[in-house]
Write a protein that holds these residues in place. Sequence first.
Motif, mmCIF file in Angstrom:
data_model
loop_
_atom_site.group_PDB
_atom_site.id
_atom_site.type_symbol
_atom_site.label_atom_id
_atom_site.label_comp_id
_atom_site.label_asym_id
_atom_site.label_seq_id
_atom_site.Cartn_x
_atom_site.Cartn_y
_atom_site.Cartn_z
ATOM 1 N N LEU A 292 0.766 -1.237 0.156
ATOM 2 C CA LEU A 292 0.046 -0.121 0.080
ATOM 3 C C LEU A 292 0.656 1.342 0.097
ATOM 4 N N GLN A 293 2.057 1.462 0.632
ATOM 5 C CA GLN A 293 2.860 2.305 0.726
ATOM 6 C C GLN A 293 3.546 2.691 -0.689
ATOM 7 N N VAL A 294 3.921 1.598 -1.084
ATOM 8 C CA VAL A 294 4.671 1.656 -2.619
ATOM 9 C C VAL A 294 3.683 2.096 -3.593
ATOM 10 N N LEU A 295 2.352 1.726 -3.493
ATOM 11 C CA LEU A 295 1.292 2.199 -4.475
ATOM 12 C C LEU A 295 1.107 3.757 -4.066
ATOM 13 N N GLY A 296 1.120 4.162 -2.916
ATOM 14 C CA GLY A 296 0.768 5.464 -2.603
ATOM 15 C C GLY A 296 1.776 6.337 -3.069
ATOM 16 N N ASN A 297 3.056 6.046 -3.039
ATOM 17 C CA ASN A 297 4.114 6.868 -3.588
ATOM 18 C C ASN A 297 3.932 6.822 -5.033
ATOM 19 N N ALA A 298 3.840 5.794 -5.609
ATOM 20 C CA ALA A 298 3.551 5.729 -7.173
ATOM 21 C C ALA A 298 2.402 6.561 -7.326
ATOM 22 N N GLY A 300 1.070 9.267 -6.261
ATOM 23 C CA GLY A 300 1.473 10.789 -6.073
ATOM 24 C C GLY A 300 2.327 11.096 -7.385
ATOM 25 N N ALA A 301 3.450 10.258 -7.821
ATOM 26 C CA ALA A 301 3.863 10.503 -9.027
ATOM 27 C C ALA A 301 3.286 10.430 -10.261
ATOM 28 N N VAL A 302 2.223 9.711 -10.120
ATOM 29 C CA VAL A 302 1.148 9.707 -11.277
ATOM 30 C C VAL A 302 0.456 10.731 -11.510
ATOM 31 N N ALA A 303 0.047 11.163 -10.307
ATOM 32 C CA ALA A 303 -0.753 12.540 -10.310
ATOM 33 C C ALA A 303 -0.147 13.662 -10.566
ATOM 34 N N VAL A 304 1.300 13.930 -10.330
ATOM 35 C CA VAL A 304 2.192 14.920 -10.789
ATOM 36 C C VAL A 304 2.011 14.877 -12.339
ATOM 37 N N VAL A 305 2.493 13.715 -12.868
ATOM 38 C CA VAL A 305 2.509 13.907 -14.333
ATOM 39 C C VAL A 305 1.188 13.931 -15.086
ATOM 40 N N VAL A 306 0.128 13.392 -14.634
ATOM 41 C CA VAL A 306 -1.072 13.691 -15.280
ATOM 42 C C VAL A 306 -1.557 15.238 -15.190
ATOM 43 N N SER A 307 -1.307 15.793 -14.003
ATOM 44 C CA SER A 307 -1.712 17.020 -13.934
ATOM 45 C C SER A 307 -0.692 18.250 -14.766
ATOM 46 N N ILE A 308 0.371 17.744 -14.715
ATOM 47 C CA ILE A 308 1.361 18.669 -15.798
ATOM 48 C C ILE A 308 0.820 18.514 -17.212
ATOM 49 N N LEU A 309 0.509 17.283 -17.735
ATOM 50 C CA LEU A 309 0.150 17.103 -19.063
ATOM 51 C C LEU A 309 -1.375 17.902 -19.246
ATOM 52 N N ILE A 310 -2.326 17.833 -18.294
ATOM 53 C CA ILE A 310 -3.433 18.477 -18.365
ATOM 54 C C ILE A 310 -3.596 20.097 -18.042
ATOM 55 N N PHE A 311 -2.854 20.423 -17.110
ATOM 56 C CA PHE A 311 -2.889 21.862 -16.809
ATOM 57 C C PHE A 311 -1.864 22.654 -17.465
ATOM 58 N N ARG A 312 -0.819 22.046 -17.808
ATOM 59 C CA ARG A 312 0.539 22.541 -18.468
ATOM 60 C C ARG A 312 1.045 23.598 -17.532
ATOM 61 N N VAL A 330 10.641 9.217 1.558
ATOM 62 C CA VAL A 330 9.421 8.727 1.939
ATOM 63 C C VAL A 330 9.614 7.122 1.721
ATOM 64 N N VAL A 331 10.165 6.523 0.622
ATOM 65 C CA VAL A 331 10.442 5.084 0.370
ATOM 66 C C VAL A 331 11.521 4.506 1.645
ATOM 67 N N LEU A 332 12.596 5.685 1.864
ATOM 68 C CA LEU A 332 13.500 4.945 2.933
ATOM 69 C C LEU A 332 12.844 5.131 4.220
ATOM 70 N N TYR A 333 11.791 5.902 4.525
ATOM 71 C CA TYR A 333 11.275 6.079 5.757
ATOM 72 C C TYR A 333 10.268 4.583 5.750
ATOM 73 N N GLY A 334 9.602 4.207 4.825
ATOM 74 C CA GLY A 334 8.766 3.164 4.972
ATOM 75 C C GLY A 334 9.712 1.905 5.058
ATOM 76 N N GLU A 335 10.718 1.824 4.506
ATOM 77 C CA GLU A 335 11.823 0.600 4.775
ATOM 78 C C GLU A 335 12.324 0.706 6.305
ATOM 79 N N ALA A 336 12.710 1.807 6.954
ATOM 80 C CA ALA A 336 13.208 2.029 8.222
ATOM 81 C C ALA A 336 12.173 1.606 9.188
ATOM 82 N N LYS A 337 10.888 1.967 9.016
ATOM 83 C CA LYS A 337 9.837 1.388 9.757
ATOM 84 C C LYS A 337 9.548 0.039 9.826
ATOM 85 N N LYS A 338 9.670 -0.564 8.531
ATOM 86 C CA LYS A 338 9.556 -2.050 8.248
ATOM 87 C C LYS A 338 10.751 -2.814 9.269
ATOM 88 N N ARG A 339 11.699 -2.444 9.137
ATOM 89 C CA ARG A 339 12.866 -3.057 9.767
ATOM 90 C C ARG A 339 12.834 -2.792 11.258
#
Length: 341
Positions: A292-298, A300-312, A330-339
Motif C-alpha cells: 500500500l505504501q509503495v502504491l501510494g508513493n507511485a 503521487g508521482a502519477v498524479a504529478v505527471v497527469v496534472s502537468i499534462l492536463i494543466f500545462r 518517503v520510501v526510505l522512511y517506509g523501509e526503516a519503519k519495516k525494519r
Amino acid sequence: MGQQENLTLLPMSSSSSSAAAAADAAPSPAASGRLFTAGLVAAWYASNIGVLLLNKFLLSTYGFRYPVFLTACHMSACALLSYAAAAVSASSRAARRQQPTAPRRSRGQLARVALLGAVFCASVVAGNVSLRYLPVSFNQAVGATTPFFTAVLAYAVAARREACATYATLIPVVAGVVIATGGEPSFHLFGFIMCIGATAARALKTVLQGILLSSEEEKLNPMDLLGYMAPVAVILLIPATFIMERNVLSMVTALAREDPSFIWILLCNSSLAYFVNLTNFLVTKHTSPLTLQVLGNAKGAVAVVVSILIFRNPVTFMGMLGYGITVAGVVLYGEAKKRSK
C-alpha cells in the motif's frame, strides 16, 4: 456385461475430458485474485487522481472559488453514500437471515470520532484552499511530507517514538520540499501555508485514527469510521459555508443556469470523494501495508505527471529534483519503519 460397462464408461470419460478442458480454460484463483486486486488499485488511482484534478479544475480553471462549500459537498456525499452502503449491507444480512451487528458506541468513542471528523474536515478544506493557488504537482510534493508530520505528532500526541534511523530518513523528506519550493515558479505563500496545514492535519488524523481503530473494546473499520465522521464534518461545514462564503448558493444557481454540466461535474466530484475512501479501504484489505505504501508513493508521482499534462503548469528541474528527493525519503522512511518492527 463388459459392453454395458463400456457404454457407461464412455460418457464418464467424455465428461471428464470436458471438465478438464473447462478447468484449463478457466483462470486460476490466484490469477483471478491478482486481476481483482489490480482492478481495485486502478479504481483507487482513478478516483484519487480524478477528485484531485476536478478540485483543481473547479477551484482554479473554472473559477469556482468556494472551497468550503466544495468540501461540504464532498462530506455530504460521503455521509449519504455511507448510509446507503450500510442500508444495503443490512438488507443483505436480513435476506440471509443473519443477526445485524450494530455494536454500541460509548460517549468517549463518539467524542473521539467527532474530534477526528473536525480534523478530517480541516485537512480537506485547507487542501482545497491550497489548490486555488498552487499547481497540483507542487501540492503533491508538499503532501509527500506527511510521514514527517505523522512522526512528530505521533510523539507529541501518543508519545510514540521511532528508531533513530527512521527519524534520519525524514531529513530528505523535508529537504526535498525545501528544494522544490525554491524551484517552484508558481509559488504562492498563502497557498503554501494552507498546503502545509492540510498535510499536518492529515497526519494528525492518521495518528488519531490509529488510536481509535486500535481499540479492541470499541473497534471500527475505516468505512464505519467514515460513516460517523462525515455527518460531523457536514454539521461543521454548513454554518462555516454560510459565514465564509455567503453568496455561494446564488453563484451555484447562476452557474447551473449558464452551464448545466456544472452540476454534473459537482456531483461526480462529490461522489468520487466517497469512492476514494472506499477503494483505499478495499486496497488496504487486499494488499499488505508495504504494498500500500509503495502504491501510494507511485500514485503521487502519477498524479504529478497527469496534472502537468492536463494543466500545462510550468515545472523546473529544481522542482522535480526536490520532489524526487522527497519521494525517495518517503520510501526510505517506509523501509526503516519495516525494519524497526
